[in-house]
Scaffold this motif. Structure first.
Motif, short mmCIF file in Angstrom:
data_model
loop_
_atom_site.label_atom_id
_atom_site.label_comp_id
_atom_site.label_asym_id
_atom_site.label_seq_id
_atom_site.Cartn_x
_atom_site.Cartn_y
_atom_site.Cartn_z
N VAL A 155 -114.59 82.93 53.33
CA VAL A 155 -115.23 82.58 52.05
C VAL A 155 -115.31 81.07 51.89
CG1 VAL A 155 -114.94 82.68 49.54
CG2 VAL A 155 -114.59 84.73 50.91
N VAL A 156 -114.26 80.34 52.28
CA VAL A 156 -114.28 78.87 52.17
C VAL A 156 -115.34 78.28 53.10
CG1 VAL A 156 -112.91 76.79 52.59
CG2 VAL A 156 -111.90 78.72 51.39
N VAL A 157 -115.41 78.78 54.35
CA VAL A 157 -116.43 78.30 55.29
C VAL A 157 -117.83 78.61 54.75
CG1 VAL A 157 -117.39 78.67 57.60
CG2 VAL A 157 -114.93 78.41 57.29
N HIS A 158 -117.99 79.79 54.17
CA HIS A 158 -119.28 80.19 53.59
C HIS A 158 -119.68 79.25 52.47
CE1 HIS A 158 -122.44 83.14 52.86
NE2 HIS A 158 -122.16 83.07 51.58
N LEU A 159 -118.73 78.86 51.65
CA LEU A 159 -119.01 77.94 50.54
C LEU A 159 -119.45 76.58 51.08
CD1 LEU A 159 -118.89 77.41 47.45
CD2 LEU A 159 -116.56 76.62 47.83
N PHE A 160 -118.74 76.06 52.08
CA PHE A 160 -119.13 74.77 52.65
C PHE A 160 -120.50 74.84 53.33
CE2 PHE A 160 -114.47 73.60 52.66
CZ PHE A 160 -114.60 72.63 51.68
N SER B 91 -122.28 85.51 55.92
CA SER B 91 -122.63 86.54 54.93
C SER B 91 -122.43 87.93 55.51
CB SER B 91 -124.10 86.39 54.49
OG SER B 91 -124.30 85.16 53.87
N LEU B 92 -122.86 88.13 56.75
CA LEU B 92 -122.64 89.42 57.42
C LEU B 92 -121.15 89.70 57.61
CD1 LEU B 92 -125.44 89.45 60.14
CD2 LEU B 92 -125.32 90.80 58.05
N GLY B 93 -120.40 88.68 57.95
CA GLY B 93 -118.96 88.85 58.12
C GLY B 93 -118.27 89.24 56.83
N MET B 94 -118.65 88.60 55.73
CA MET B 94 -118.04 88.96 54.44
C MET B 94 -118.44 90.37 54.03
SD MET B 94 -117.88 85.49 52.15
CE MET B 94 -119.55 85.63 51.63
N GLY B 95 -119.66 90.77 54.33
CA GLY B 95 -120.07 92.14 54.05
C GLY B 95 -119.28 93.15 54.85
N TRP B 96 -119.00 92.81 56.11
CA TRP B 96 -118.21 93.71 56.95
C TRP B 96 -116.78 93.82 56.43
CZ3 TRP B 96 -113.99 93.16 60.30
CH2 TRP B 96 -113.75 94.26 61.11
N PHE B 97 -116.20 92.69 56.01
CA PHE B 97 -114.84 92.72 55.46
C PHE B 97 -114.78 93.54 54.18
CE2 PHE B 97 -113.57 88.86 57.95
CZ PHE B 97 -112.49 89.46 58.58
#
Length: 136
Positions: free
Chosen positions: A6-11, A67-73
């Motif tokens: 989530v932090v990497v996604h925000l950056f 985004s795909l990774g967060m959806g998978w999690f």
């Protein structure tokens, strides 16, 4: 792991926004962005368009992957039931208490416990003396 993603996604989101805002429109050349000719720009004679376009594409691709990774999690975190209803869990009966019926009706306030007279309403008649028909 999910928090790091989530932090990497925000950056990445902030980086994509910054790179898109730094790019200039079609009509502007590289010299207009930095106030001189194209050979004197910060990014060299090739101009800033090539570098900014590639950096934006790279960050957008990484943003898409996170985004795909967060959806998978999020799919792995929740156990979702199937489409068929399973009868393996028994129904729980909740006891319901019903109030006892009242033995007497309370008096209407302001009548001092006596009978109340109902006013008589005169019947409605038409001009020819007949009562109108009531339809429901």
């Amino acid at each position: 792991m999910q928090t790091i993603l989530v932090v990497v996604h925000l950056f990445l989101a902030v980086g994509v926004i910054g790179l898109v805002l730094m790019q200039h429109g079609k009509g502007a050349d590289a010299g207009a962005a930095f106030g001189s000719g194209s050979s004197g720009t910060v990014f060299g004679a090739a101009g800033s368009a090539n570098f900014l376009s590639r950096a934006t594409a790279l960050l957008a691709t990484l943003f898409f992957l996170t985004s795909l990774g967060m959806g998978w999690f999020s799919m792995q975190a929740v156990e979702r039931p199937g489409l068929m209803i399973e009868d393996s869990t028994p129904a729980v009966e909740i006891p319901v208490s019903r109030p006892e019926p009242m033995s007497e009706v309370p008096a209407i306030p302001g009548t001092a416990g006596g009978a109340v007279e109902v006013p008589v309403v005169p019947s409605v008649t038409t001009d020819n003396g007949e009562q109108p028909k009531v339809t429901e």
